[in-house]
Design a protein around this motif. Structure first.
Motif, PDB file in Angstrom:
ATOM      1  N   ARG A  91       0.834  -1.208   0.000  1.00  0.00           N
ATOM      2  CA  ARG A  91       0.000   0.000   0.000  1.00  0.00           C
ATOM      3  C   ARG A  91       0.867   1.255   0.000  1.00  0.00           C
ATOM      4  O   ARG A  91       1.888   1.334   0.687  1.00  0.00           O
ATOM      5  CB  ARG A  91      -0.922  -0.012   1.219  1.00  0.00           C
ATOM      6  CG  ARG A  91      -1.732   1.263   1.374  1.00  0.00           C
ATOM      7  CD  ARG A  91      -2.790   1.125   2.428  1.00  0.00           C
ATOM      8  NE  ARG A  91      -3.342   2.431   2.788  1.00  0.00           N
ATOM      9  CZ  ARG A  91      -4.527   2.612   3.343  1.00  0.00           C
ATOM     10  NH1 ARG A  91      -5.297   1.571   3.607  1.00  0.00           N
ATOM     11  NH2 ARG A  91      -4.958   3.821   3.651  1.00  0.00           N
ATOM     12  N   ASP A  93       0.254   5.756  -0.309  1.00  0.00           N
ATOM     13  CA  ASP A  93      -0.694   6.865  -0.384  1.00  0.00           C
ATOM     14  C   ASP A  93      -0.541   7.608  -1.708  1.00  0.00           C
ATOM     15  O   ASP A  93       0.569   7.756  -2.239  1.00  0.00           O
ATOM     16  CB  ASP A  93      -0.465   7.836   0.772  1.00  0.00           C
ATOM     17  CG  ASP A  93      -0.826   7.236   2.127  1.00  0.00           C
ATOM     18  OD1 ASP A  93      -1.638   6.295   2.150  1.00  0.00           O
ATOM     19  OD2 ASP A  93      -0.289   7.722   3.142  1.00  0.00           O
ATOM     20  N   TYR A 107     -13.196   1.464  -3.190  1.00  0.00           N
ATOM     21  CA  TYR A 107     -11.879   1.506  -3.830  1.00  0.00           C
ATOM     22  C   TYR A 107     -11.698   0.572  -5.007  1.00  0.00           C
ATOM     23  O   TYR A 107     -11.918   0.926  -6.148  1.00  0.00           O
ATOM     24  CB  TYR A 107     -10.781   1.235  -2.797  1.00  0.00           C
ATOM     25  CG  TYR A 107      -9.430   1.044  -3.444  1.00  0.00           C
ATOM     26  CD1 TYR A 107      -8.826   2.085  -4.142  1.00  0.00           C
ATOM     27  CD2 TYR A 107      -8.799  -0.178  -3.415  1.00  0.00           C
ATOM     28  CE1 TYR A 107      -7.611   1.915  -4.775  1.00  0.00           C
ATOM     29  CE2 TYR A 107      -7.581  -0.356  -4.035  1.00  0.00           C
ATOM     30  CZ  TYR A 107      -6.993   0.696  -4.707  1.00  0.00           C
ATOM     31  OH  TYR A 107      -5.800   0.511  -5.339  1.00  0.00           O
ATOM     32  N   TYR A 108     -11.305  -0.636  -4.745  1.00  0.00           N
ATOM     33  CA  TYR A 108     -10.675  -1.444  -5.785  1.00  0.00           C
ATOM     34  C   TYR A 108     -11.616  -1.794  -6.922  1.00  0.00           C
ATOM     35  O   TYR A 108     -11.418  -1.390  -8.058  1.00  0.00           O
ATOM     36  CB  TYR A 108     -10.082  -2.705  -5.171  1.00  0.00           C
ATOM     37  CG  TYR A 108      -9.391  -3.592  -6.171  1.00  0.00           C
ATOM     38  CD1 TYR A 108      -8.167  -3.222  -6.704  1.00  0.00           C
ATOM     39  CD2 TYR A 108      -9.974  -4.768  -6.604  1.00  0.00           C
ATOM     40  CE1 TYR A 108      -7.525  -4.014  -7.633  1.00  0.00           C
ATOM     41  CE2 TYR A 108      -9.340  -5.563  -7.530  1.00  0.00           C
ATOM     42  CZ  TYR A 108      -8.115  -5.195  -8.035  1.00  0.00           C
ATOM     43  OH  TYR A 108      -7.496  -5.979  -8.960  1.00  0.00           O
ATOM     44  N   TYR A 137      -5.232   5.858  -1.686  1.00  0.00           N
ATOM     45  CA  TYR A 137      -4.107   4.925  -1.641  1.00  0.00           C
ATOM     46  C   TYR A 137      -4.231   3.918  -2.777  1.00  0.00           C
ATOM     47  O   TYR A 137      -5.282   3.765  -3.391  1.00  0.00           O
ATOM     48  CB  TYR A 137      -4.067   4.183  -0.301  1.00  0.00           C
ATOM     49  CG  TYR A 137      -5.244   3.260  -0.073  1.00  0.00           C
ATOM     50  CD1 TYR A 137      -5.209   1.927  -0.461  1.00  0.00           C
ATOM     51  CD2 TYR A 137      -6.417   3.737   0.512  1.00  0.00           C
ATOM     52  CE1 TYR A 137      -6.299   1.089  -0.269  1.00  0.00           C
ATOM     53  CE2 TYR A 137      -7.505   2.916   0.704  1.00  0.00           C
ATOM     54  CZ  TYR A 137      -7.443   1.595   0.312  1.00  0.00           C
ATOM     55  OH  TYR A 137      -8.528   0.771   0.493  1.00  0.00           O
ATOM     56  N   HIS A 139      -2.854  -0.257  -3.703  1.00  0.00           N
ATOM     57  CA  HIS A 139      -2.121  -1.462  -3.310  1.00  0.00           C
ATOM     58  C   HIS A 139      -1.942  -2.371  -4.528  1.00  0.00           C
ATOM     59  O   HIS A 139      -1.919  -3.590  -4.418  1.00  0.00           O
ATOM     60  CB  HIS A 139      -2.812  -2.205  -2.171  1.00  0.00           C
ATOM     61  CG  HIS A 139      -4.266  -2.514  -2.423  1.00  0.00           C
ATOM     62  ND1 HIS A 139      -4.701  -3.298  -3.459  1.00  0.00           N
ATOM     63  CD2 HIS A 139      -5.369  -2.131  -1.747  1.00  0.00           C
ATOM     64  CE1 HIS A 139      -6.013  -3.393  -3.423  1.00  0.00           C
ATOM     65  NE2 HIS A 139      -6.453  -2.693  -2.392  1.00  0.00           N
TER      66      HIS A 139
END
Length: 264
Positions: A91, A93, A107-108, A137, A139
């Motif tokens: 991860r 930022d 998010y993803y 962020y 990842h």
């Protein structure tokens, strides 16, 4: 593809114990040579309960064949021939750019799924990312390719802004594994033997006189599959971008493809 009904095929139900260290897998490649364009990815992880499903398109979105699970789509190809896969990374930022247009959902999966439903080319992906907010962020890094042979890796730059690593026009290739191509310190494996081996083999395919076939690309993915350690190659997708054919291999059984037609 817009008239396809939702369906899925379970690729595996075996249980594999999760490892203490994060998985260090996933290799994604794009290659274009002459009239051929191929996109391929190994989904390396510890949970084998992946399957494919179809989200039909309509007047407001493109239909997509997805591989993974609905809350974690690992790979996809939409009806316009835009393909997607990603590599897991530690991860980091990034600037969310709250002044831009919002994206749907969390998010993803919702972020990238919206891209696949709304974009048809790599150029449109780059424009879309530049116009929209994003989560604070990352990842992962996202690898996209289209039927023209264009490809891009979208990752977090050192400055916290999105970095775009783009394949050069014409014959060539682009490879991503588990280090950030724009910032190698953001990764779990650098240098990466899978990245090096895939690059070497793709270079050999470009150098020879014969055209590239899906069997050639399957051979590349076989050479970089993993079957021990912290992860396994749960499945492999090889997409013939020009003809709209997707080959799916379960648990590196590279002589037994499931064949899907994106255009039907």
């Amino acid at each position: 593809m817009k008239n396809l009904l939702f369906f899925c095929l379970l690729l595996g139900t075996a249980t594999i114990a999760a490892q203490q260290q994060p998985p260090a897998g996933c290799t994604v490649v794009t290659i274009s040579k002459g009239d051929s364009v191929f996109f391929a990815g190994n989904d390396d992880y510890v949970n084998p309960d992946s399957y494919y499903w179809v989200e039909p398109g309509d007047s407001s979105k493109y239909g997509v064949i997805w591989i993974g699970t609905p809350d974690n789509p690992q790979q996809g190809v939409n009806e316009k021939g835009l393909a997607y896969d990603s590599n897991g990374l530690p991860r980091v930022d990034v600037n969310p750019h709250t002044e831009r247009m919002p994206y749907d959902g969390e998010y993803y999966h919702q972020y990238l799924m919206q891209i696949m439903h709304e974009c048809s080319t790599v150029a449109e992906v780059i424009e879309w990312v530049g116009l929209h907010q994003r989560p604070p962020y990352m990842h992962d890094q996202m690898h996209f390719a289209d039927t023209t042979g264009d490809a891009v890796i979208v990752s977090a730059g050192i400055d916290g802004e999105m970095a775009f690593t783009r394949k050069a026009p014409g014959d060539g290739f682009l490879v991503s594994s588990n280090f950030n191509v724009a910032n190698p310190s953001n990764g779990t494996s650098y240098p990466c033997w899978r990245y090096d081996r895939a690059s070497e083999m793709l270079g050999q395919l470009l150098a020879r006189e014969a055209p590239v076939t899906y069997r050639d690309i399957t051979g590349v993915m076989d050479a970089v599959h993993v079957s021990s350690g912290s992860s396994w190659t749960i499945e492999t997708m090889v997409a013939d971008m020009i003809n709209g054919i997707v080959y799916v291999y379960f648990f590196y059984q590279y002589d037994r493809p499931l064949i899907l037609n994106v255009r039907q």
